[in-house]
Design an enzyme around this catalytic site. Structure first.
Site, PDB file in Angstrom:
ATOM      1  N   GLU A 118       0.842  -1.196   0.000  1.00  0.00           N
ATOM      2  CA  GLU A 118       0.000   0.000   0.000  1.00  0.00           C
ATOM      3  C   GLU A 118       0.877   1.245   0.000  1.00  0.00           C
ATOM      4  O   GLU A 118       1.652   1.452   0.937  1.00  0.00           O
ATOM      5  CB  GLU A 118      -0.904   0.033   1.231  1.00  0.00           C
ATOM      6  N   CYS A 119       0.760   2.085  -0.996  1.00  0.00           N
ATOM      7  CA  CYS A 119       1.435   3.378  -1.088  1.00  0.00           C
ATOM      8  C   CYS A 119       2.948   3.202  -0.947  1.00  0.00           C
ATOM      9  O   CYS A 119       3.637   2.890  -1.918  1.00  0.00           O
ATOM     10  CB  CYS A 119       0.865   4.353  -0.082  1.00  0.00           C
ATOM     11  N   GLY A 120       3.521   3.366   0.238  1.00  0.00           N
ATOM     12  CA  GLY A 120       4.937   3.117   0.413  1.00  0.00           C
ATOM     13  C   GLY A 120       5.313   1.702   0.029  1.00  0.00           C
ATOM     14  O   GLY A 120       6.416   1.454  -0.484  1.00  0.00           O
ATOM     15  N   LEU A 136       3.811  -0.046  -2.354  1.00  0.00           N
ATOM     16  CA  LEU A 136       3.852   0.008  -3.820  1.00  0.00           C
ATOM     17  C   LEU A 136       5.205   0.541  -4.286  1.00  0.00           C
ATOM     18  O   LEU A 136       5.818   0.004  -5.219  1.00  0.00           O
ATOM     19  CB  LEU A 136       2.727   0.906  -4.328  1.00  0.00           C
ATOM     20  N   THR A 141      -0.796  -0.694  -4.648  1.00  0.00           N
ATOM     21  CA  THR A 141      -1.799   0.352  -4.854  1.00  0.00           C
ATOM     22  C   THR A 141      -1.455   1.579  -4.029  1.00  0.00           C
ATOM     23  O   THR A 141      -0.832   1.467  -2.969  1.00  0.00           O
ATOM     24  CB  THR A 141      -3.196  -0.164  -4.460  1.00  0.00           C
TER      25      THR A 141
END
Length: 442
Positions: free
Chosen positions: A323-325, A327, A424
């Site tokens: 998630e975010c980091g 990704l 994501t």
């Protein structure tokens, strides 16, 4: 558990400091305090946890729905809950502070910057109280904490200016030691730049603890508390059939909701590891890489054996969720704000580069266009995005989600997918069902 919501007139008014002062004042008076945060933030709760010693609960209608919000509130431990709001009291169309207060029927304590005002503090409080009726919302503004207010005539003038139906709950005096430094994603984390204990104690002394307790009330409705999470520790024979989930937890991967870790522990054995400290990937059936600050630790990540281990596990079909980091760590490369480029795990076909201003900040909705580790085709996930990085995917990159609300990776799509690995920009809460779907696939 009785509670109240600390709302602000605007962002930057001092809600976090007022919340921490209220927590400290209540604890000094002998109460067991549970902190909570309205909205999807990960950073303010880290300051709550440092003071209370227990995880702060996330309360967000968009992420959780009303039932999920009430369940997460009910997970709290203590006799009084202090809920810190987000932005200004009425700001935010996905899940405002006012919406959270209304959903739980908790009273609102308004934080007003009184550094350059006296009678105007009363006018402000009256306006915020009356505005609820104007928009047809059941919001009960019951008191005011005067932020950056001096004592003596200044405090007396504020108290005298308040309408009878709004209580004066004390003041937080001006003190530079109460300022928490910030950076691109908000305040520093609670363990990085904690509010000094002596400054917090002094601020707590200015609050009317008895009135805060009197004004707190039980939330409306009911929710069955979730079953307690499995304890951490060695796996015994009875746990032999439980899947193992490796969860990255270090300075690069800070942003995981307590409820997420609790949910994983309810159904799996959680194996924490620290990639930036040189930990290898532990033996596991699945990998979760939360968000955080990989851009601040890119060199350590690039040198870590964990990224090669994750790449190998992903190629062998182990489910991996970033998630975010997360990704960013799964991408081909990460370029920092200083222009330094570092190789990452290389599982997902994209290069990531940091930008000077945020690229997305919103509640999001994603519709799955294919089966993915967190959702089956055709279903919709709700979440939140906030990032300064930009991902440049390869022309043949595959995406799992169409963006119905938000920005995602390219404005229309989110969720790069390779093998059984999903990356994501969207953070999801376990109430979305995403982590149950992930666990079902192990």
């Amino acid at each position: 558990m009785r509670g109240f919501v600390v709302g602000g007139t605007a962002s930057g008014v001092g809600k976090t400091v007022a919340t921490l002062a209220a927590i400290r004042a209540l604890e000094d008076a002998g109460h067991a305090v549970q902190a909570a945060k309205a909205g999807p933030d990960f950073i303010d709760p880290s300051h709550h946890e440092r003071v209370t010693g227990r995880p702060s609960r996330t309360l967000d209608l968009w992420l959780q729905g009303e039932g999920g919000l009430r369940r997460n509130y009910a997970r709290g431990e203590g006799d009084v809950c202090v809920v810190e709001g987000v932005m200004g009291l009425y700001d935010g169309d996905g899940s405002s502070t006012a919406a959270v207060a209304e959903a739980l029927d908790l009273p609102v304590v308004l934080v007003v910057d009184a550094s350059a005002g006296m009678e105007s503090v009363g006018a402000t409080a009256l306006g915020f109280r009356a505005y609820a009726d104007r928009i047809g919302r059941e919001i009960d503004v019951v008191g005011v904490i005067a932020q950056r207010a001096h004592g003596g005539r200044h405090a007396d003038g504020i108290r005298g200016a308040l309408p009878d139906e709004v209580s004066y709950l004390g003041r937080v005096p001006p003190n530079d030691d109460l300022d928490v430094p910030d950076r691109h994603l908000g305040l520093h984390m609670g363990d990085e730049s904690p509010v000094p204990d002596d400054a917090l104690a002094a601020a707590a002394e200015g609050l009317r603890t008895d009135r805060l307790v009197d004004l707190a009330r039980e939330p409306a409705g009911s929710a069955e508390p979730a079953e307690p999470a499995e304890p951490t520790g060695p796996v015994g024979p009875a746990d032999g059939d439980r899947p193992r989930v490796a969860v990255a937890r270090d300075d690069a991967f800070r942003f995981a909701y307590p409820a997420t870790i609790e949910r994983l522990r309810e159904r799996a054995t959680v194996e924490a590891f620290a990639p930036t400290a040189g930990d290898p990937l532990p033996p596991c059936d699945g990998v979760y890489l939360p968000g955080g600050y990989p851009e601040l630790h890119a060199a350590d990540l690039a040198a870590s054996p964990a990224l090669d281990d994750i790449a190998s596990a992903a190629a062998e079909g182990t489910p991996v969720l970033g998630e975010c980091g997360g990704l960013m760590a799964l991408a081909e490369s990460l370029t920092t704000a200083a222009g330094e480029s570092h190789a990452m795990a290389g599982v997902l076909p994209a290069d990531v580069e940091m930008r000077d201003r945020y690229q997305a900040l919103d509640h999001v909705a994603l519709r799955a266009t294919r089966d993915a580790p967190t959702a089956s085709a055709g279903t919709t996930l709700r979440g939140h995005e906030f990032h300064y990085s930009e991902a440049d995917p390869a022309p043949d990159a595959r995406f799992a989600f169409e963006v119905e609300r938000g920005t995602g990776i390219d404005g229309d799509r989110d969720g790069l997918i390779e093998h059984r690995t999903l990356g994501t920009y969207c953070h999801v809460h376990p109430e979305s069902g995403a982590f149950d779907a992930f666990l079902d696939g192990l």
